[in-house]
Scaffold this active site. Sequence first.
Site, PDB file in Angstrom:
ATOM      1  N   HIS A 162      18.239   2.453 -29.832  1.00  0.00           N
ATOM      2  CA  HIS A 162      17.725   3.214 -30.971  1.00  0.00           C
ATOM      3  C   HIS A 162      16.513   2.469 -31.497  1.00  0.00           C
ATOM      4  CE1 HIS A 162      17.481   5.230 -34.823  1.00  0.00           C
ATOM      5  NE2 HIS A 162      18.446   6.059 -34.460  1.00  0.00           N
ATOM      6  N   ARG A 214      12.629   8.970 -40.463  1.00  0.00           N
ATOM      7  CA  ARG A 214      11.418   9.548 -39.871  1.00  0.00           C
ATOM      8  C   ARG A 214      11.408  11.066 -40.011  1.00  0.00           C
ATOM      9  NH1 ARG A 214      12.145   7.857 -34.405  1.00  0.00           N
ATOM     10  NH2 ARG A 214      14.120   6.951 -35.078  1.00  0.00           N
TER      11      ARG A 214
END
Lengths: 628, 252
Positions: A250, A270
């Site tokens: 990740h 994000r």
Amino acid sequence: MSQNLTKLKYDVVIVGAGGAGLRAAVEAREAGLRVAIICKSLFGKAHTVMAEGGAAASMGNANSNDNWMVHFRDTMRGGKFLNHYRMAELHAKESPDRIWELEMWGALFDRTKEGKISQRNFGGHEYPRLAHVGDRTGLELIRTMQQKIVALQQKDGRETGDMEANLKVYAEFTVTDILKENGKVAGVYGYWRENGDEILFEAPAVVIATGGVGKAFKITSNSWEGTGDGHALALKAGANLKDMEFLQFHPTGMVWPPSVRGILVTESVRGEGGVLTNNLGERFMFKYIPDVFKDKYATTEEEADRWYTDQDNNRRPPELLPRDEVARAINSEVKAGRGTEHGGVFLDVSKRLSAEVIKKRLPSMWHQFYELAGVDITKEPMEVGPTCHYVMGGVDVEPDTAAAIGVPGLFAAGEVAGGMHGSNRLGGNSLSDLLVFGRRAGAAAADYAKANGANPVSDATIAKAADRIEAPFKNEGGENAYSLHAELQEVTHNLVGIIRTGDEIKEAIAKIADIRARSQKVSVAGNRQFNPGFHLAFDLDNMLLVAESTAKSAILREESRGGHTRDDFPGMSNTWRQVNHISSFNGSEVTVTPRALPAIPKELFDLFDIHELEKYMTPEEIAKGGSN
Amino acid sequence: MTRKLNLRIWRGDSTDGGLKDVVVDVNEGEVVLDVIHRVQATQMGDLAVRWNCKAGKCGSCSMEINGKPRLACMTQVASFDEDETITITPLRAFPIIKDLVTDVSFNYKKAMEIPAYEHPTDLAPGAARMEQVDVERSQEFRKCIECFLCQNTCHVIRDHEENKKSFAGPRFFIRIAELDMHPLDRIKNRKRTAQEEHGLGMCNITKCCTEVCPEHIKITDNAIIPMKERVVDIKYDPARMFSGLLRREKRD
């Protein structure tokens, strides 16, 4: 044989009480069978709790253009077309029903203005698609299913007078073997952590839903449970693992302070507008848009910023590329000396959203950084870097039934199953995966149990399983499991981590074999009662088999794709796309063999623009136009 | 930045036990769970402790640190003075299994006693419509990570084992409140069963539960007090008393 051996009989035993296991249990119980759920920890603590961002399902609540075909395409692209097409198809078609079903069991997702389930943006998903509850969606999923289990138990209680008559949770239990008789599953064997007493569960059908393998790596978002138990149990029972070279790092784990290194920072940061910058203040992701995604992502900061308010006329910001791309980009920036003081990059959401909105949409991130790192994310950037998060590889299963190929009576769902995500999983596709395939595994296990009936376990099989549990106490003066675990984590991190080379992988294979040889003599202090050193001895054995499968698959794949990056073979190869790597175990070592990936049928092939497929497939495959 | 830390850890089982002194290395930024893990890996391989996520999300590593119910993963070592000895003991309200691990099955039994959510029978999948503001009231309680620190600190059970039978505890009062405030739940008499079957009346709102909640759920103000007020309203509503509505107030 243990004097305290308890023998229990069930129709279906579920190993693992995360999202996939609980969903399978609900399905098998609703099919009228007696079901046991085995948890490694307490009920409701499984790693699903940690899932933050959401569950992907093309309900079309936030953008009515969304449908299963768009979701299918996104999933295949995210996996670089190594996914089993049938799993990706089933997943895309069924996930909306699975989400709505949770709502009917009491889940409370965040809402749109019209009162429907709200859906948020995530990397690789063309439309806002993730059903969510702030940034604690996994908790909502697991609590809803935990409460659904209780609802089923209450129903049984009203009908039989005993709430646990037909569905019972066995918490803090370690499974050490899947037992077989006459080539078919006959049950599972293991011990209670609380007192070390052994239990035999006799059952014709076993569903493994044990999650991931992150603890085999040094920097990981996984809890102590992620030790590849189901992967190893399946291998030892004669099932195969598929594509174990693909690990998802990740892109955003915490990097500072050291004690929290690896803890997940949700992709929702994000999705909600967080930008990644290096120590020069440069928004570097624009430099890393790969050719296959060139026309789908914004090329300027202005366009990327406009996308947050107008998604129909602008392309997505490159921060929302699939996870493998972002993780590699961050890795490159840090390697090039443009990282932060602590070896990460900056992720900043404070400039786009008000403090109030951040605390509402990302409450646990705010809390996590404030409490653990002393950083107020409403005012300052976070420092983030890649962390081992998810294994795409897993048990080789039949897509429709989740049946483990080669072992009648064995089923696998969720992270422990392979194929669904190809070489890289999109964020949000995990929670929906475990609902879709958890349900399918539970249904197929119930059908199998009904059709086949009990398969009694012999005394010889029990004796063998019992010996294995006693072994660590018989080894005197052997090595400490904690230090061997740390040694394994160094090897995987340094030699088969996010960036790999042939020489390093070879070194890893040799070192893993050495640790495995030494691990056979691990000795354990204390007694059987709730003894973490004793538990680790079994976990270590599982992690070593996983690491061996990963390294031996990685050495063969001479290309870079998704969660497998070879510095010595940096390109993606369309001929390698046609190959799955199948790991099998002969009792002493893992062997990996290539197998042809099933070709996509015409009706799914035709869902794509031919020019896009040309980026992934060979001219012969394109000319054929699908398998039928 | 490594320094030495003095720890006192309770070790033992249901029959016997006591505090053991340990000296262990501690680094900058570490939490109490980190140093417990270091003790485990280097000095006491069989030290029993529960933990999972190490990020305050699963509620497994509940224990008492210098007498206060805390999550070990969210307790910074730096929050104590450098020369202070940190004393770590198991949760007091539950029976000891071993070392820092207690038998919390009481909580799972109570969870099974609360009637489950019931969805409206006429709503098709996906047809539910709820306002964000309406789901948020229940969502606050659904943040609960089941660390059971509130159960542990609640003096109704902490010092009175005999109350456990008739008292569900703060964790389950917020579960009832969550269902009671759920926009779609069909069961209508939840407040009354909270009072009559789950011991809501025994709570005398000292707010200890709210204070220890790592999720900062306002257990007392937002769940317990509103339910108590409504129970009183229902019970002493003269119209209901005369019409016998109280007894008949069951499912709609």
